[in-house]
Design an enzyme around this catalytic site. Structure first.
Site, PDB file in Angstrom:
ATOM      1  N   GLU A 210       0.924  -1.240   0.263  1.00 26.75           N
ATOM      2  CA  GLU A 210       0.184  -0.162   0.113  1.00 26.75           C
ATOM      3  C   GLU A 210       0.889   1.237  -0.008  1.00 26.75           C
ATOM      4  O   GLU A 210       0.583   2.071  -0.784  1.00 26.75           O
ATOM      5  CB  GLU A 210      -0.998   0.135   1.173  1.00 26.75           C
ATOM      6  CG  GLU A 210      -2.297  -0.407   1.089  1.00 26.75           C
ATOM      7  CD  GLU A 210      -3.018  -0.100   2.276  1.00 26.75           C
ATOM      8  OE1 GLU A 210      -2.724  -0.271   3.465  1.00 26.75           O
ATOM      9  OE2 GLU A 210      -4.044   0.886   2.126  1.00 26.75           O
TER      10      GLU A 210
ATOM     11  N   ASP B 263      -0.172 -10.226   3.307  1.00 27.69           N
ATOM     12  CA  ASP B 263      -1.290 -10.391   4.262  1.00 27.69           C
ATOM     13  C   ASP B 263      -2.659 -10.461   2.959  1.00 27.69           C
ATOM     14  O   ASP B 263      -3.667 -10.782   3.561  1.00 27.69           O
ATOM     15  CB  ASP B 263      -1.633  -9.104   4.923  1.00 27.69           C
ATOM     16  CG  ASP B 263      -0.522  -9.050   5.974  1.00 27.69           C
ATOM     17  OD1 ASP B 263      -0.355 -10.029   6.507  1.00 27.69           O
ATOM     18  OD2 ASP B 263      -0.259  -7.932   6.564  1.00 27.69           O
TER      19      ASP B 263
ATOM     20  N   ARG C 153      -3.340 -31.182  24.753  1.00 23.49           N
ATOM     21  CA  ARG C 153      -3.075 -29.871  24.904  1.00 23.49           C
ATOM     22  C   ARG C 153      -3.979 -29.059  24.136  1.00 23.49           C
ATOM     23  O   ARG C 153      -4.259 -29.643  22.827  1.00 23.49           O
ATOM     24  CB  ARG C 153      -1.726 -29.502  24.867  1.00 23.49           C
ATOM     25  CG  ARG C 153      -0.825 -29.763  25.746  1.00 23.49           C
ATOM     26  CD  ARG C 153       0.715 -29.454  25.301  1.00 23.49           C
ATOM     27  NE  ARG C 153       1.480 -30.003  26.541  1.00 23.49           N
ATOM     28  CZ  ARG C 153       2.813 -30.254  26.254  1.00 23.49           C
ATOM     29  NH1 ARG C 153       3.394 -30.186  25.057  1.00 23.49           N
ATOM     30  NH2 ARG C 153       3.535 -30.704  27.233  1.00 23.49           N
TER      31      ARG C 153
ATOM     32  N   MET D  93       0.837 -14.291  10.877  1.00 19.96           N
ATOM     33  CA  MET D  93       0.661 -12.731  10.487  1.00 19.96           C
ATOM     34  C   MET D  93      -0.891 -12.260  10.095  1.00 19.96           C
ATOM     35  O   MET D  93      -1.821 -12.955   9.901  1.00 19.96           O
ATOM     36  CB  MET D  93       1.687 -12.692   9.327  1.00 19.96           C
ATOM     37  CG  MET D  93       2.996 -12.511  10.022  1.00 19.96           C
ATOM     38  SD  MET D  93       4.170 -12.212   8.704  1.00 19.96           S
ATOM     39  CE  MET D  93       5.505 -11.830   9.729  1.00 19.96           C
TER      40      MET D  93
ATOM     41  N   GLU E 154      -2.507 -12.093  14.370  1.00 20.16           N
ATOM     42  CA  GLU E 154      -1.682 -11.254  15.194  1.00 20.16           C
ATOM     43  C   GLU E 154      -2.619 -10.246  15.748  1.00 20.16           C
ATOM     44  O   GLU E 154      -2.547  -9.478  16.828  1.00 20.16           O
ATOM     45  CB  GLU E 154      -0.198 -10.850  14.893  1.00 20.16           C
ATOM     46  CG  GLU E 154      -0.354  -9.998  13.552  1.00 20.16           C
ATOM     47  CD  GLU E 154       0.929  -9.723  12.922  1.00 20.16           C
ATOM     48  OE1 GLU E 154       2.011  -9.295  13.700  1.00 20.16           O
ATOM     49  OE2 GLU E 154       1.063  -9.456  11.699  1.00 20.16           O
TER      50      GLU E 154
ATOM     51  N   VAL F 181       9.330 -16.429  10.223  1.00 20.74           N
ATOM     52  CA  VAL F 181       9.471 -17.547   9.346  1.00 20.74           C
ATOM     53  C   VAL F 181       8.350 -17.500   8.033  1.00 20.74           C
ATOM     54  O   VAL F 181       8.537 -18.121   6.880  1.00 20.74           O
ATOM     55  CB  VAL F 181       9.239 -18.821  10.206  1.00 20.74           C
ATOM     56  CG1 VAL F 181       9.137 -20.103   9.293  1.00 20.74           C
ATOM     57  CG2 VAL F 181      10.203 -19.158  11.104  1.00 20.74           C
ATOM     58  N   GLN F 182       7.116 -16.872   8.342  1.00 18.96           N
ATOM     59  CA  GLN F 182       6.244 -16.952   7.329  1.00 18.96           C
ATOM     60  C   GLN F 182       6.608 -16.075   6.310  1.00 18.96           C
ATOM     61  O   GLN F 182       5.837 -16.396   5.062  1.00 18.96           O
ATOM     62  CB  GLN F 182       4.832 -16.425   8.020  1.00 18.96           C
ATOM     63  CG  GLN F 182       4.225 -17.195   8.953  1.00 18.96           C
ATOM     64  CD  GLN F 182       3.349 -16.453   9.960  1.00 18.96           C
ATOM     65  OE1 GLN F 182       2.087 -16.194   9.436  1.00 18.96           O
ATOM     66  NE2 GLN F 182       3.605 -15.888  10.945  1.00 18.96           N
TER      67      GLN F 182
END
EC number: 2.7.1.90
Lengths: 341, 341, 341, 341
Positions: free
Chosen positions: B103, B127, B162, B169, B221, B272-273
């Protein structure tokens, strides 16, 4: 409603993701029941069933293949096939079918709908050659696997100053070759849509060697040299006394070696391309196909298949979907040609 | 023509594939020359250049990051920034720019075009939140990496009964969470587009435990619980004397553990992404973007960016492209909710 | 000291990691200088050099292949080869050589040391068939790639109730077949060390089909049926008029199909196994080999190669190292037989 | 014989491969029967069983986690724990146990054997810190995953001229940090075995920046700066008003940013390292461990565990096996230091 599910034709990563989505939404949102039919159309013909509920689909999203098995059986080519299906559906109390498969499976789905059996189709073709949808699941996985192989082969080609020919799937359409060739940085891409000129291929290869790089040639299994299939003589001894192996990939490697005097090797990727866990892309697409297919069943909107258009899942008539093969258009091939040689 | 190329904003797998395609087609088809500007808009402001020809792009298709470096510098926020760019372009004999970025970078590209400098944009956002294009490169790679992590975390979650929270992200848009959550079979997906109700999340988690499976929660996030940011108290000691770590992922894991009495762990995937080799999908998309961007430059069609619509690459006005954030629509989120709990 | 480095024989993931470690430690710890010789022993024979310093090895750890190129040239089979090497070394001011390669390369290294030229060897064989070392780099990568392929092929085999034959590398030793077969859960593993009985193979395959699973057969390229090579008739037409393809993998697939009446497919993995980025295991092993090789050079301890024994890197005499092929012992094969059928 | 199997402690890729090998050889070669105990030592204490035969192990070789579940329960810390185990074994007709786990699980196995219950141990520790065996399964997978992450992070670090800190597992031993750091080409590796000097770390980082590369720092979670744990102040606000996150990785990233003035980021890999499908290496090792463990049971050779020595699987006394932690020796750390800075 009680709904039958089956998978037909060659296997494809993402089939299980479709099955899971159909059952999860069918049971949890609509309250439907399901029965699995085994081994494609053989299942409803011969009454081969498999329980299919939340437990059966719990752990299958990431698995390749199909938990229902598959076959290429066509009820219209089996004596009494359609009647047998009718009987099985009545016997099982099944109101409608979800049929996941390629052209043949969807062709049967269309005819069955015409014959009064409610079927919704989900398109599946690793070759991406179905006209009515932008992409089908399985294709991205196949391209991913072929690209990984090309990445690996490049380093061995460079170290030995060899030409490397990679034969990928695609009998009638060159989509896997085009996409994996672009993604792998191939120096030549050959597809079934246009006969190739072996002299031109050798020219590209030689230009690449001249620049001190090793050429990578990606060729679809259905690609054919000018002069046609006859040129691809298999099983004969070549000038060196070696028996010519089958397939256009091996033929090309031998021609390149003979004509350039450089070492050349072929790798035929084969079934590795259609197995194993689907890519994230294919899992998402297959899941969305499944969700929208059960919506169509719930709406009793039979004779349609789900399809991807842009980012939307839409319904299209099966008649329209199976009308025409989607091949690589000249404009897309021209994009790739920038990188040849 | 002599054309400058730069990359701005956060890095993203596929940037190098764009650069390569721009240069290959520019040199080989159109006969243009190129110069690389280093570190985003800082390059043309400060005259930081890098040679950019066929040799420089030979081996970069498969590499993550950007050979040109990047920055978040904005010439409109730097005293005399635009004049400095003008001077550099004149000095370097550059006729036009290809600006690859998100952007901010494209916003600058638009203003520069309005100010008489010819720029063609290539959209980049991991994103996937740019409205004018179906997808951007880098997104598929990020989803692929997040999905692989979820696949791995599932087995450890199941073995230890668990809950596992995976923070991915997405500050303003939940596309990575939505797609990786769908692909990984998440039991809860939380996105920035809608505030989540922690009671409802705990309900889904408990339902999952009751069925003797381990819940996986994928959270962007930027996702926020009802009551807003204030709830995410960091740096305070919780009931057990542990200091609360930052981020919604850690907060969620602690809340789930406290409320359910079950073990719970958070993994924050982080950078890492956005690193490493792009997926085949992203390499093809980035390559096609590059090919079409140089076409636009060659046509002197400035003030546009390339975009994906269905399977086509089209040109859209930069003004339109940067107007609005593309967030996850309610209908897409609803698809995923079928799998919650 | 000024030290020459070369790589000989087939390429192998990890070669670049060795080169990097040799140069990094040589320059930074010992203050040596380096020169690269291109294309194996052809380099010092023909004086083909390449600069080799910190900059050249900066970015190569993760890359497959070899930045120095390779060949199978043997200076003892080239007229005046050894004298040419002597002249090149004098000309380049080179005091010693690091030779990275397999049996042939190390055999030359031994003879050159006997002839007064200081050489330290680093063993390289993707097949893991060098007796003096527990493992060599490249082997783990090859096994990793073959195992991934088997994982993928399993799902397609199960979906179609097919036998899948996977032909892996290994002309004289079956290590890749043994390890990838164990890791992939193969139902039959065939190695060059013992002639196989096709009736027994078919028995295992049928037992597997009876249990409703799909058999996976992993076969080393050098495996031979009882009766020997002659049985593997290539290039002839079979009962169905199909031309028999070359290689034991294709032969097996055809035999299984004919004898069981079930579908059967072969995949020949080929060069994919030796290309691309090394596994972490191979990068560590290759790096440690390089570090210890330069230590030996620094100690002027020539005529040795580095080797892995347990977790230690040791030096062994080249004479000893190249004496005998390391084949799969009966006890290791017997371990795997537990899983047959 | 009727044999119980259980898995204890943290999960680890390869547990299922051990279980499968134990059962396959036990049933098919020795004719034994099996019962699975669920959730570590809780299983035999509370009588939690699970059927365990050929069908249950058919499809588990490639899966992470453990089909038997796990826990950290210690029968010697539970009132009446050992008597309860005795009762369960009698009740189930179980003659002997195979216990797969780390130090704690194997410690219990030793004491139970001393107390007259026949147990054979299989060592499992993702950290590779068991003294009696060269390697344990799970370690190679953890190193593989950490290395892939480092590979990805490198490109993003280079593009942004950032320092990247990667925190990996290893509370008491630095093996994962050492191996993944070597394999990923880290510029600094920090392990729990030696306190690190933050000034020296910053020196290496700055040297790297000066050479125009981006530094990668791999740090084990248990590494501690000189001055000790107290230095790692968490939950306080730093000079910029940011709350300090927990963990040495985040602390390091903040210190580096503050002291160098460069951007710096931390990634904490966490549980991703211990989940998912095992590498081929770990599958082979785990399978061989299982085969040899059932041999020991069959021989009634209790109080031992299987271990890797070179390429052989041997039996060692449990007393010896659990005596001492295997930490990274100075010589191995020194090898890696060549690459620092």
């Amino acid at each position: 409603m009680r709904i039958g599910v089956l998978t037909g034709g060659g296997d494809c990563p993402g089939l299980n993701a479709v099955i899971r989505a159909v059952v999860r939404k069918g049971v949890e949102v609509y309250g439907h029941e399901f029965v699995g039919f085994r081994n494609g159309w053989r299942g409803p013909i011969e009454g081969l069933t498999k329980p299919l509920g939340l437990d059966q689909v719990e752990d299958i999203l990431t698995r390749g293949g199909t938990i229902l098995g598959s076959s290429r059986t066509n009820p219209y080519k089996v004596e009494g096939g359609v009647d047998a299906i009718r009987a099985t559906l009545a016997d099982q109390g099944v109101d409608a079918l979800v049929a996941i498969g390629g052209e043949d499976t969807l062709g049967v789905a269309k005819r069955l709908t015409d014959d009064g059996i409610g079927v919704v189709g989900v398109p599946k073709t690793i070759d991406n050659d179905l006209n009515a949808t932008d992409y089908t699941f399985g294709f991205d996985t196949a391209v991913h696997i072929a690209t990984e192989a090309i990445d690996r082969l490049r380093t061995t080609a460079e170290s030995h100053h060899r030409a490397l020919v990679v034969e990928v799937m695609g009998r009638h359409a060159g989509w896997i070759a085009l996409h994996s060739g672009l993604a792998g940085g191939a120096n030549v891409i050959l597809t079934p849509e246009r006969e190739f000129d072996i002299d031109q291929v050798v020219g590209w290869v030689e230009r690449r060697f001249e620049r001190e790089y090793a050429p990578i040639i990606v060729v679809a299994e259905g690609a054919v040299p000018k002069g046609g299939e006859a040129v691809l003589s298999h099983g004969e001894k070549d000038a060196f006394g070696h028996v010519r192996l089958g397939g256009v990939g091996n033929w090309l490697a031998e021609e390149i070696a003979t004509r350039t005097g450089k070492e050349s090797r072929a790798v035929v990727l084969g079934h590795v391309q259609r197995g194993g866990t689907p890519t994230a892309y294919d899992r998402v697409l297959a899941t969305r196909f499944g969700l929208h297919a059960i919506d169509a069943v719930h709406d009793s909107d039979f004779g349609v298949m789900v399809a991807l258009r842009g980012t939307d899942i839409v319904r299209v008539k099966l008649a329209e979907a199976t009308a025409e093969l989607k091949t690589v258009p000249a404009s897309r091939y021209a994009e790739a040609e920038v990188f040849f040689g």
